[in-house]
Design a protein around this motif. Structure first.
Motif, mmCIF file in Angstrom:
data_model
loop_
_atom_site.group_PDB
_atom_site.id
_atom_site.type_symbol
_atom_site.label_atom_id
_atom_site.label_comp_id
_atom_site.label_asym_id
_atom_site.label_seq_id
_atom_site.Cartn_x
_atom_site.Cartn_y
_atom_site.Cartn_z
ATOM 1 N N UNK A 145 2.502 -8.270 1.561
ATOM 2 C CA UNK A 145 1.604 -7.271 2.132
ATOM 3 C C UNK A 145 0.376 -7.033 1.257
ATOM 4 N N UNK A 146 0.574 -7.067 -0.043
ATOM 5 C CA UNK A 146 -0.509 -6.712 -0.965
ATOM 6 C C UNK A 146 -1.316 -7.915 -1.438
ATOM 7 N N UNK A 153 -4.708 -1.571 -10.128
ATOM 8 C CA UNK A 153 -4.664 -1.222 -8.710
ATOM 9 C C UNK A 153 -3.225 -0.940 -8.309
ATOM 10 N N UNK A 154 -3.002 0.110 -7.536
ATOM 11 C CA UNK A 154 -1.681 0.392 -6.973
ATOM 12 C C UNK A 154 -1.766 0.242 -5.462
ATOM 13 N N UNK A 155 -0.614 0.009 -4.848
ATOM 14 C CA UNK A 155 -0.567 -0.257 -3.411
ATOM 15 C C UNK A 155 0.391 0.734 -2.772
ATOM 16 N N UNK A 156 -0.078 1.364 -1.718
ATOM 17 C CA UNK A 156 0.698 2.395 -1.032
ATOM 18 C C UNK A 156 0.993 1.939 0.385
ATOM 19 N N UNK A 157 2.228 2.131 0.813
ATOM 20 C CA UNK A 157 2.595 1.891 2.204
ATOM 21 C C UNK A 157 2.729 3.235 2.903
ATOM 22 N N UNK A 158 1.969 3.406 3.986
ATOM 23 C CA UNK A 158 1.994 4.648 4.760
ATOM 24 C C UNK A 158 2.582 4.360 6.132
ATOM 25 N N UNK A 159 3.549 5.149 6.530
ATOM 26 C CA UNK A 159 4.203 4.980 7.827
ATOM 27 C C UNK A 159 4.020 6.269 8.626
ATOM 28 N N UNK A 168 -0.802 2.098 15.380
ATOM 29 C CA UNK A 168 -0.258 1.185 14.376
ATOM 30 C C UNK A 168 1.047 1.741 13.813
ATOM 31 N N UNK A 169 1.820 0.867 13.185
ATOM 32 C CA UNK A 169 3.127 1.288 12.670
ATOM 33 C C UNK A 169 3.143 1.441 11.158
ATOM 34 N N UNK A 170 2.132 0.912 10.472
ATOM 35 C CA UNK A 170 2.062 1.084 9.024
ATOM 36 C C UNK A 170 0.670 0.746 8.522
ATOM 37 N N UNK A 171 0.346 1.276 7.350
ATOM 38 C CA UNK A 171 -0.910 0.992 6.666
ATOM 39 C C UNK A 171 -0.582 0.621 5.227
ATOM 40 N N UNK A 172 -1.217 -0.423 4.729
ATOM 41 C CA UNK A 172 -1.138 -0.764 3.311
ATOM 42 C C UNK A 172 -2.497 -0.444 2.702
ATOM 43 N N UNK A 173 -2.496 0.342 1.642
ATOM 44 C CA UNK A 173 -3.736 0.794 1.026
ATOM 45 C C UNK A 173 -3.756 0.417 -0.446
ATOM 46 N N UNK A 174 -4.847 -0.211 -0.893
ATOM 47 C CA UNK A 174 -5.035 -0.561 -2.298
ATOM 48 C C UNK A 174 -5.973 0.455 -2.940
ATOM 49 N N UNK A 175 -5.553 1.031 -4.069
ATOM 50 C CA UNK A 175 -6.309 2.111 -4.705
ATOM 51 C C UNK A 175 -6.457 1.837 -6.192
#
Length: 253
Positions: A145-146, A153-159, A168-175
């Motif tokens: 996913x990342x 950088x950290x990666x967050x999965x939002x459901x 949508x069913x999920x978001x992957x965000x890089x911060x």
């Protein structure tokens, strides 16, 4: 025979501690993403360039917000759209159409629909849905996913929660951990297929905070289509007249 195992455990524990310390508190990080372009109150000036297969146009506009419940947007140009406005108060949203001098309420069923023909939804433009309240979230290290993890950088999965009206069913965000600035977001459907990608760039200090001043949304299934927002001015916590967030102001020109 136990000593090698003990030594091995002692060797890897510092690594786990260092990794844990390198990740910000996820609740605070998600809150900062929600507040990226708004605070107690905000005023922004921006342009939105919409490109489709058959046409393209650029809107200029001003926007005001107060807390997380009130948003007002006024389109300034081009001439055909000038004067159009959008207002959200709590869970209610309206659009004003000056050509017909009419105010149209946007029903909840249309909040996931396109705003002004762009790849930005009604929910997105007025930020009715927040990550902190309407999603569950966790850090992810799933490289499928990342992609290859980037340093710092950290990666967050939002459901989305069951009550959250999104497609949508999920978001992957890089911060970025250094300043909690988002780099990109990827939106996936129930089948794990990519729906759209959002990228953030041209990070600048504006209004006393560090923000990306360029955001681009690219839908996966519409070749050559995109929506790009560019911020030219932003002010935060300078005080906003609450009369801005009214139907009377919505219908003014």
């Amino acid at each position: 025979m136990k000593y090698p195992l003990i030594i091995f455990v002692m060797m890897i524990i510092p690594g786990f501690i260092t990794a844990a310390r390198s990740q910000p508190d996820i609740g605070e990080l998600v809150h900062s993403l929600d507040q990226l372009y708004r605070s107690d109150d905000s005023y922004t000036e921006m342009s939105m360039r919409i490109v489709t297969e058959h046409w393209e146009r650029t809107l200029t506009m001003k926007a005001w917000s107060h807390g997380t419940d009130n948003t007002f947007i006024r389109i300034l140009s081009p001439a055909r759209e000038a004067g159009m406005a959008t207002l959200r108060i709590g869970t209610e949203m309206w659009n004003y159409l000056p050509n017909t001098n009419s105010t149209v309420r946007v029903p909840p069923s249309m909040m996931a629909g396109s705003w002004m023909g762009s790849d930005i939804t009604n929910n997105d433009i007025v930020r009715e849905i927040t990550y902190a309240e309407d999603y569950t979230y966790s850090y992810t290290t799933d490289t499928t996913l990342t992609g290859t993890p980037a340093e710092g950088v950290v990666y967050i999965k939002l459901v989305p929660k069951p009550s959250t009206a999104v497609v949508w069913s999920s978001i992957i965000c890089a911060v970025r951990t250094s300043d909690t600035v988002p780099l990109w977001e990827e939106y996936y459907d129930n089948h794990g297929d990519l729906i759209k990608t959002v990228t953030y760039s041209n990070v600048q200090e504006m209004g006393g905070r560090t923000i990306p001043t360029h955001m681009q949304v690219i839908p996966t299934d519409k070749e050559g289509q995109s929506t790009t927002i560019t911020w030219s001015n932003a002010e935060f916590n300078q005080g906003v007249d609450e009369n801005i967030f009214s139907l009377r102001n919505l219908q003014s020109r």
